[in-house]
Motif scaffolding. Structure first.
Motif, PDB file in Angstrom:
ATOM      1  N   GLN A  20     -12.993  47.616  82.797  1.00  0.00           N
ATOM      2  CA  GLN A  20     -12.844  49.056  82.557  1.00  0.00           C
ATOM      3  C   GLN A  20     -11.473  49.541  83.035  1.00  0.00           C
ATOM      4  O   GLN A  20     -10.997  49.090  84.071  1.00  0.00           O
ATOM      5  CB  GLN A  20     -13.926  49.819  83.347  1.00  0.00           C
ATOM      6  N   ASN A  21     -10.888  50.476  82.287  1.00  0.00           N
ATOM      7  CA  ASN A  21      -9.650  51.151  82.702  1.00  0.00           C
ATOM      8  C   ASN A  21      -8.519  50.192  83.050  1.00  0.00           C
ATOM      9  O   ASN A  21      -7.797  50.386  84.012  1.00  0.00           O
ATOM     10  CB  ASN A  21      -9.914  52.047  83.939  1.00  0.00           C
ATOM     11  N   CYS A  22      -8.402  49.146  82.280  1.00  0.00           N
ATOM     12  CA  CYS A  22      -7.457  48.089  82.633  1.00  0.00           C
ATOM     13  C   CYS A  22      -6.574  47.715  81.444  1.00  0.00           C
ATOM     14  O   CYS A  22      -6.007  46.642  81.402  1.00  0.00           O
ATOM     15  CB  CYS A  22      -8.294  46.892  83.111  1.00  0.00           C
ATOM     16  N   VAL A  27      -2.396  43.716  88.236  1.00  0.00           N
ATOM     17  CA  VAL A  27      -1.313  43.343  89.160  1.00  0.00           C
ATOM     18  C   VAL A  27      -1.877  42.398  90.220  1.00  0.00           C
ATOM     19  O   VAL A  27      -2.909  42.680  90.838  1.00  0.00           O
ATOM     20  CB  VAL A  27      -0.691  44.595  89.822  1.00  0.00           C
ATOM     21  N   ILE A  28      -1.166  41.275  90.404  1.00  0.00           N
ATOM     22  CA  ILE A  28      -1.619  40.212  91.294  1.00  0.00           C
ATOM     23  C   ILE A  28      -0.646  40.064  92.451  1.00  0.00           C
ATOM     24  O   ILE A  28       0.564  40.072  92.240  1.00  0.00           O
ATOM     25  CB  ILE A  28      -1.580  38.836  90.543  1.00  0.00           C
ATOM     26  N   GLU A  35      -4.089  45.691  91.898  1.00  0.00           N
ATOM     27  CA  GLU A  35      -4.079  46.957  91.158  1.00  0.00           C
ATOM     28  C   GLU A  35      -4.503  46.701  89.720  1.00  0.00           C
ATOM     29  O   GLU A  35      -4.172  45.655  89.157  1.00  0.00           O
ATOM     30  CB  GLU A  35      -2.647  47.549  91.188  1.00  0.00           C
ATOM     31  N   ILE A  36      -5.247  47.619  89.136  1.00  0.00           N
ATOM     32  CA  ILE A  36      -5.467  47.562  87.694  1.00  0.00           C
ATOM     33  C   ILE A  36      -4.796  48.795  87.087  1.00  0.00           C
ATOM     34  O   ILE A  36      -4.741  49.857  87.704  1.00  0.00           O
ATOM     35  CB  ILE A  36      -6.958  47.445  87.306  1.00  0.00           C
ATOM     36  N   ILE A 377     -12.664  41.613  86.879  1.00  0.00           N
ATOM     37  CA  ILE A 377     -11.285  42.073  87.049  1.00  0.00           C
ATOM     38  C   ILE A 377     -11.350  43.420  87.739  1.00  0.00           C
ATOM     39  O   ILE A 377     -11.682  44.428  87.119  1.00  0.00           O
ATOM     40  CB  ILE A 377     -10.548  42.167  85.693  1.00  0.00           C
ATOM     41  N   ALA A 378     -11.097  43.441  89.036  1.00  0.00           N
ATOM     42  CA  ALA A 378     -11.157  44.679  89.825  1.00  0.00           C
ATOM     43  C   ALA A 378     -10.324  44.476  91.084  1.00  0.00           C
ATOM     44  O   ALA A 378     -10.104  43.330  91.514  1.00  0.00           O
ATOM     45  CB  ALA A 378     -12.605  44.994  90.200  1.00  0.00           C
ATOM     46  N   VAL A 379      -9.882  45.569  91.657  1.00  0.00           N
ATOM     47  CA  VAL A 379      -9.040  45.502  92.855  1.00  0.00           C
ATOM     48  C   VAL A 379      -9.798  44.812  93.994  1.00  0.00           C
ATOM     49  O   VAL A 379     -10.966  45.106  94.243  1.00  0.00           O
ATOM     50  CB  VAL A 379      -8.590  46.921  93.277  1.00  0.00           C
ATOM     51  N   GLY A 380      -9.124  43.861  94.638  1.00  0.00           N
ATOM     52  CA  GLY A 380      -9.720  43.163  95.778  1.00  0.00           C
ATOM     53  C   GLY A 380     -10.397  41.855  95.402  1.00  0.00           C
ATOM     54  O   GLY A 380     -10.706  41.041  96.267  1.00  0.00           O
TER      55      GLY A 380
END
Ligand SMILES: [Zn+2]
Length: 454
Positions: A20-22, A27-28, A35-36, A377-380
């Motif tokens: 979602q929202n990506c 960002v890795i 960050e997405i 795929i999500a932050v963290g």
């Protein structure tokens, strides 16, 4: 913790993404997603490197939750063709009893390579063969997984109920309960990492009701509890197995599982096909997970998993390719297509969408393995990613890119990242000579056939 000295990479503007929202990418830094990025936006973080993903479909790394790597040595095996589970197993046990350490090594390398090239970043293997020459089987598999840099959950399988005690496997491939439990404990102590981002984990996995004693099931569950590792086995794969349980234990499969203390959210089962309504309720209430293995279930004509009823009852569903003698491939993206189509036969097209198949192979599979750091795929989360290009004949004319990967039958990822490191580029595993691996592996398979027929 992310090391702030690690370079920051932006995987920019994918053509489509399963998150979602990506739509602006991900960002890795180090081994994590930091960050997405929303559609049309740029990262807030200072970027060191950019990868243009505008021609790629971006997925969380796929997670395979049931396999038998060694079976890549006995694909399309003449004596096992066109048989259902019990006769198929009986044709193969005596062949597998001859597997040598170097054969297990190369079969593990090959299966993991195939998985990796199909977008899989985490794989679980169920290894239950420990003839005298192969007592360090899991140690060999750890070494191979580390060489490739794949994330693995290696399950210490076991067989303790041989033919002479009414089990299915020959005596040459069974071990005593004491041998199995002490090796299980050694492997957990040596290799199991329970930290976030773990690359190697151990789980315990007596093979099936028809190859394991009741005592071993009970004591394995206690050991898993003691060390807080997961439990895995085959269950309710065929009607033959159900008959076996009724005759040998006087119980149906789920009652048997309950009687040995396995009804818990520590447990995930391979197949899980032949359950009645009450059994589905019981499994769901206890949080037992199910790995659906569609190709294997079709190949051995075992049946169709009741995935939606199980989910509704509270079970988690994940996916697995199963061993390479009943698939006979280790292609994870292809397995999603099989899952979607087989499950449509049971539930219809509108209930089994391509998103559903992606969910099972990512979040669902991660949860089966008890992992909250992968599968999304999500932050963290860990930076485990698979990128597929749609530049083959099979995709030409397709419109919805996420749907196209499954509907047009994607076979191969273009790029794969595990823990922030690229492992596959341009459809090749970095540093691997694929034809050399095929030659070593096919020679091992030939040698095994010679040994088995000697
Ligand atoms: Zn299996």
């Amino acid at each position: 913790m992310v090391d702030i000295n690690e370079p920051v990479i932006w995987i920019k503007n994918p053509a489509a993404v399963f998150a979602q929202n990506c739509e602006g990418g991900v960002v890795i830094q180090g081994q994590k997603i930091i960050e997405i990025v929303k559609l049309g936006h740029s990262p807030k973080t200072q970027i060191d490197d950019t990868y243009d993903a505008s021609e790629s479909v971006l997925l969380p790394g796929l997670i395979n939750t049931h396999h038998h790597f060694y079976q890549t040595l006995t694909r399309a095996y003449p004596e096992a063709l066109n048989k259902e589970l019990f006769p198929w197993l009986k044709s193969l046990y005596k062949v597998w009893a001859n597997i040598q350490p170097e054969m297990l090594a190369v079969s593990t390398e090959l299966a993991l390579s195939e998985l990796l090239l199909s977008g899989c970043t985490t794989a679980s293997d169920h290894h239950y063969l420990f003839p005298s020459q192969l007592e360090n089987a899991i140690d060999i598999q750890v070494e191979e997984a580390q060489k490739l840099g794949m994330r693995v959950v290696l399950t210490r399988g076991s067989m303790s109920l041989g033919e002479k005690d009414g089990g299915l496997p020959p005596q040459s491939v069974v071990q005593t309960k004491e041998q199995i439990l002490s090796d299980s404990e050694r492997l957990i102590k040596t290799y199991h990492d329970n930290q976030e981002g773990a690359m190697i984990q151990i789980a315990l996995a007596p093979c099936s009701p028809f190859s394991v004693t009741t005592d071993l099931m009970i004591e394995t569950a206690a050991l898993a509890e003691q060390y807080d590792v997961r439990l895995h086995t085959h269950l309710a794969e065929t009607i033959d197995e159900e008959k076996f349980c009724l005759e040998k234990f006087g119980l149906r499969t789920v009652d048997y599982l309950e009687s040995v203390g396995w009804l818990s959210d520590r447990t995930w089962l391979a197949h899980g096909i032949h359950f009645n309504k009450q059994e589905i309720e019981k499994l769901g209430q206890n949080g037992v997970g199910i790995c659906h293995c569609p190709t294997s279930n079709m190949m051995l004509a075992s049946g169709i998993c009741h995935s939606l009823e199980l989910e509704e009852a509270g079970s988690i569903i994940g996916l697995g390719v199963d061993g390479s003698a009943s698939n006979d491939g280790s292609n994870m993206i292809a397995e999603l297509r099989q899952a979607m189509y087989l499950q449509r036969l049971r539930y219809g097209a509108s209930k089994i969408t391509h998103q559903k198949a992606y969910d099972w192979a990512t979040k669902g599979s991660a949860a089966l393995l008890g992992r909250s750091d992968i599968g999304e795929i999500a932050v963290g989360k860990q930076a485990d990613l698979a990128l597929f290009k749609l530049d083959e004949l099979r995709f030409s004319g397709s419109h919805d890119s996420l749907a196209a990967l499954l509907l047009c039958g994607a076979q191969k990822a273009d790029r794969v990242m595990i823990a922030g490191q690229w492992k596959v580029m341009d459809g090749k595993i970095i540093g691997q000579d694929e034809s050399e691996l095929i030659s070593r592996h096919s020679n091992a398979a030939k040698k095994l056939r010679q040994l088995a027929s000697a």
